[in-house]
Design a protein around this motif. Structure first.
Motif, PDB file in Angstrom:
ATOM      1  N   GLU A 135       0.822  -1.214   0.000  1.00 16.78           N
ATOM      2  CA  GLU A 135       0.000   0.000   0.000  1.00 16.78           C
ATOM      3  C   GLU A 135       0.852   1.258   0.000  1.00 16.78           C
ATOM      4  OE1 GLU A 135      -0.423  -2.474   2.219  1.00 16.78           O
ATOM      5  OE2 GLU A 135      -2.519  -3.105   2.207  1.00 16.78           O
ATOM      6  N   ILE A 136       1.952   1.231   0.772  1.00 18.09           N
ATOM      7  CA  ILE A 136       2.896   2.348   0.802  1.00 18.09           C
ATOM      8  C   ILE A 136       4.213   1.838   0.228  1.00 18.09           C
ATOM      9  CG2 ILE A 136       4.163   3.990   2.227  1.00 18.09           C
ATOM     10  CD1 ILE A 136       1.915   3.872   4.268  1.00 18.09           C
ATOM     11  N   VAL A 137       4.652   2.445  -0.860  1.00 19.33           N
ATOM     12  CA  VAL A 137       5.880   2.012  -1.530  1.00 19.33           C
ATOM     13  C   VAL A 137       7.012   2.972  -1.179  1.00 19.33           C
ATOM     14  CG1 VAL A 137       6.968   1.554  -3.754  1.00 19.33           C
ATOM     15  CG2 VAL A 137       4.561   0.974  -3.414  1.00 19.33           C
ATOM     16  N   LYS A 138       8.132   2.399  -0.786  1.00 20.58           N
ATOM     17  CA  LYS A 138       9.306   3.210  -0.482  1.00 20.58           C
ATOM     18  C   LYS A 138      10.041   3.551  -1.775  1.00 20.58           C
ATOM     19  CE  LYS A 138      13.789   2.715   1.868  1.00 20.58           C
ATOM     20  NZ  LYS A 138      14.548   1.933   2.854  1.00 20.58           N
ATOM     21  N   VAL A 139      10.416   4.799  -1.945  1.00 24.39           N
ATOM     22  CA  VAL A 139      11.300   5.187  -3.048  1.00 24.39           C
ATOM     23  C   VAL A 139      12.693   5.329  -2.461  1.00 24.39           C
ATOM     24  CG1 VAL A 139      11.936   7.101  -4.546  1.00 24.39           C
ATOM     25  CG2 VAL A 139       9.604   6.244  -4.565  1.00 24.39           C
ATOM     26  N   PHE A 140      13.632   4.554  -3.029  1.00 21.63           N
ATOM     27  CA  PHE A 140      14.984   4.515  -2.460  1.00 21.63           C
ATOM     28  C   PHE A 140      16.009   4.229  -3.546  1.00 21.63           C
ATOM     29  CE2 PHE A 140      18.529   2.184  -0.577  1.00 21.63           C
ATOM     30  CZ  PHE A 140      18.914   3.059   0.417  1.00 21.63           C
ATOM     31  N   PRO A 141      17.177   4.890  -3.442  1.00 18.21           N
ATOM     32  CA  PRO A 141      17.471   6.046  -2.571  1.00 18.21           C
ATOM     33  C   PRO A 141      16.828   7.308  -3.135  1.00 18.21           C
ATOM     34  CG  PRO A 141      19.431   5.370  -3.801  1.00 18.21           C
ATOM     35  CD  PRO A 141      18.340   4.436  -4.194  1.00 18.21           C
ATOM     36  N   GLY A 142      16.038   7.979  -2.302  1.00 14.91           N
ATOM     37  CA  GLY A 142      15.171   9.056  -2.764  1.00 14.91           C
ATOM     38  C   GLY A 142      15.823  10.108  -3.633  1.00 14.91           C
ATOM     39  N   SER A 143      16.956  10.638  -3.188  1.00 17.55           N
ATOM     40  CA  SER A 143      17.596  11.717  -3.935  1.00 17.55           C
ATOM     41  C   SER A 143      18.262  11.201  -5.210  1.00 17.55           C
ATOM     42  CB  SER A 143      18.638  12.417  -3.062  1.00 17.55           C
ATOM     43  OG  SER A 143      19.604  11.497  -2.589  1.00 17.55           O
ATOM     44  N   SER A 144      18.727   9.951  -5.190  1.00 17.49           N
ATOM     45  CA  SER A 144      19.477   9.409  -6.328  1.00 17.49           C
ATOM     46  C   SER A 144      18.594   9.015  -7.504  1.00 17.49           C
ATOM     47  CB  SER A 144      20.302   8.196  -5.883  1.00 17.49           C
ATOM     48  OG  SER A 144      21.213   8.551  -4.869  1.00 17.49           O
ATOM     49  N   VAL A 145      17.348   8.651  -7.246  1.00 15.57           N
ATOM     50  CA  VAL A 145      16.477   8.215  -8.346  1.00 15.57           C
ATOM     51  C   VAL A 145      15.696   9.372  -8.977  1.00 15.57           C
ATOM     52  CG1 VAL A 145      16.236   5.915  -7.358  1.00 15.57           C
ATOM     53  CG2 VAL A 145      14.498   7.641  -6.858  1.00 15.57           C
ATOM     54  N   GLY A 146      15.917  10.584  -8.473  1.00 19.82           N
ATOM     55  CA  GLY A 146      15.266  11.731  -9.097  1.00 19.82           C
ATOM     56  C   GLY A 146      14.585  12.681  -8.144  1.00 19.82           C
ATOM     57  N   GLY A 147      14.565  12.341  -6.849  1.00 17.20           N
ATOM     58  CA  GLY A 147      14.012  13.250  -5.853  1.00 17.20           C
ATOM     59  C   GLY A 147      12.534  13.540  -6.042  1.00 17.20           C
ATOM     60  N   PRO A 148      12.069  14.693  -5.560  1.00 13.44           N
ATOM     61  CA  PRO A 148      10.653  15.047  -5.673  1.00 13.44           C
ATOM     62  C   PRO A 148      10.151  15.060  -7.116  1.00 13.44           C
ATOM     63  CG  PRO A 148      11.742  16.489  -4.102  1.00 13.44           C
ATOM     64  CD  PRO A 148      12.824  15.690  -4.755  1.00 13.44           C
ATOM     65  N   ASP A 149      11.012  15.411  -8.076  1.00 11.89           N
ATOM     66  CA  ASP A 149      10.582  15.421  -9.472  1.00 11.89           C
ATOM     67  C   ASP A 149      10.197  14.029  -9.950  1.00 11.89           C
ATOM     68  OD1 ASP A 149      10.928  18.135  -9.711  1.00 11.89           O
ATOM     69  OD2 ASP A 149      12.936  18.003 -10.585  1.00 11.89           O
ATOM     70  N   PHE A 150      10.928  13.014  -9.488  1.00 16.06           N
ATOM     71  CA  PHE A 150      10.591  11.627  -9.827  1.00 16.06           C
ATOM     72  C   PHE A 150       9.210  11.267  -9.283  1.00 16.06           C
ATOM     73  CE2 PHE A 150      10.466   7.189  -8.322  1.00 16.06           C
ATOM     74  CZ  PHE A 150      10.548   6.527  -9.537  1.00 16.06           C
ATOM     75  N   VAL A 151       8.969  11.625  -8.017  1.00 17.76           N
ATOM     76  CA  VAL A 151       7.670  11.333  -7.398  1.00 17.76           C
ATOM     77  C   VAL A 151       6.545  12.007  -8.170  1.00 17.76           C
ATOM     78  CG1 VAL A 151       6.259  11.638  -5.326  1.00 17.76           C
ATOM     79  CG2 VAL A 151       8.661  10.990  -5.106  1.00 17.76           C
ATOM     80  N   LYS A 152       6.750  13.275  -8.483  1.00 23.16           N
ATOM     81  CA  LYS A 152       5.734  14.036  -9.217  1.00 23.16           C
ATOM     82  C   LYS A 152       5.442  13.394 -10.571  1.00 23.16           C
ATOM     83  CE  LYS A 152       6.100  18.396  -8.567  1.00 23.16           C
ATOM     84  NZ  LYS A 152       6.530  19.826  -8.621  1.00 23.16           N
ATOM     85  N   SER A 153       6.488  12.915 -11.237  1.00 18.33           N
ATOM     86  CA  SER A 153       6.314  12.280 -12.549  1.00 18.33           C
ATOM     87  C   SER A 153       5.538  10.980 -12.436  1.00 18.33           C
ATOM     88  CB  SER A 153       7.685  12.007 -13.180  1.00 18.33           C
ATOM     89  OG  SER A 153       8.368  13.213 -13.434  1.00 18.33           O
ATOM     90  N   VAL A 154       5.791  10.210 -11.369  1.00 13.84           N
ATOM     91  CA  VAL A 154       5.081   8.946 -11.165  1.00 13.84           C
ATOM     92  C   VAL A 154       3.619   9.192 -10.810  1.00 13.84           C
ATOM     93  CG1 VAL A 154       4.891   6.937  -9.630  1.00 13.84           C
ATOM     94  CG2 VAL A 154       7.124   7.616 -10.507  1.00 13.84           C
ATOM     95  N   MET A 155       3.362  10.209 -10.004  1.00  9.13           N
ATOM     96  CA  MET A 155       1.995  10.478  -9.552  1.00  9.13           C
ATOM     97  C   MET A 155       1.079  10.897 -10.690  1.00  9.13           C
ATOM     98  SD  MET A 155       1.913   9.743  -6.340  1.00  9.13           S
ATOM     99  CE  MET A 155       0.376  10.498  -5.821  1.00  9.13           C
ATOM    100  N   GLY A 156       1.650  11.411 -11.784  1.00 11.53           N
ATOM    101  CA  GLY A 156       0.825  11.801 -12.926  1.00 11.53           C
ATOM    102  C   GLY A 156       0.023  10.631 -13.473  1.00 11.53           C
ATOM    103  N   PRO A 157       0.693   9.591 -13.997  1.00 11.09           N
ATOM    104  CA  PRO A 157      -0.039   8.450 -14.540  1.00 11.09           C
ATOM    105  C   PRO A 157      -0.492   7.446 -13.480  1.00 11.09           C
ATOM    106  CG  PRO A 157       2.301   8.138 -14.864  1.00 11.09           C
ATOM    107  CD  PRO A 157       2.136   9.503 -14.265  1.00 11.09           C
TER     108      PRO A 157
END
Length: 228
Positions: A135-157
């Motif tokens: 239900e809750i997915v960890k993004v790791f390592p947060g800063s190395s995979v793209g930071g907040p921009d990565f999260v924002k991009s995933v949340m779109g689709p």
């Protein structure tokens, strides 16, 4: 909250928003640090499986809080395989976090009704984790995979995603505003919040103050974002 079932734990993690990430081989020090976190409003704590006999330390700490403060929710991090997940669940873990996605860990956790947050670094991995029941997915390592921009991009689709980054999240307004603004539901923070300096000094009041400030800051940012 006494039973700490899966849904109650997930709700507590999202409501708390800031998950302290911590390991130390000394049981007494762990108890003091975790109590400081709980006093500060962070009752869900991720104890990382990072050292020799970590499972025994975890068991001793979990047994303590089962009596001393049952509101504390002990989770375990750095889990990469199913046998280790099973060991910590038997020792009282109420949620399991890992640096990677492992289907066998997901099966063990699902069998026991335990939330599993695997580390993911791509949209495909996040989707695979959700398919396995996370239900809750960890993004790791947060800063190395793209930071907040990565999260924002995933949340779109994938707007149904509940994301919890660890690694690169700082207990500052600037950092937390970027991450929560991108759409995360929680984040793990370790040595940036529970600092080596405070640990070496055994300054538990300082740790409590740091954690409380961060938890309250996250709550304020989330409330502001929700009002928009």
């Amino acid at each position: 909250m006494a039973a700490k079932d899966r849904m109650a734990v997930l709700s507590a993690m999202m409501e708390q928003s800031i998950i302290p990430v911590f390991y130390h081989p000394d049981v007494e020090l762990c108890i003091n640090v975790i109590q400081a976190c709980a006093n500060a409003g962070a009752k869900c704590v991720e104890f990382t499986n990072r050292g020799d006999f970590a499972a025994q330390v975890f068991l001793d700490v979990t047994r303590h809080f089962a009596k001393a403060d049952p509101s504390v929710i002990m989770g375990v991090g750095s889990i990469v395989d199913a046998p280790t997940a099973g060991l910590f669940i038997a020792n009282g873990a109420k949620f399991v976090v890992g640096p990677l996605l492992n289907a066998d860990v997901a099966k063990v956790c699902n069998r026991r009704g335990i939330p599993y947050s695997p580390g993911c670094g791509s949209a495909t991995e996040i989707g695979d984790a959700q398919e396995l029941g996370s239900e809750i997915v960890k993004v790791f390592p947060g800063s190395s995979v793209g930071g907040p921009d990565f999260v924002k991009s995933v949340m779109g689709p994938m707007p149904w995603s509940r994301i919890m980054p660890t690694g690169g999240v700082e207990p500052t307004e600037e950092s937390l505003r970027k991450w929560f603004g991108a759409g995360i539901v929680a984040c793990g923070i370790g040595s940036n919040m529970i600092t080596k300096k405070l640990l070496d000094a055994k300054d538990y009041k300082g740790i409590e103050d740091n954690v409380r400030k961060t938890v309250e800051l996250a709550a304020s940012i989330k409330a502001e974002l929700a009002a928009k």
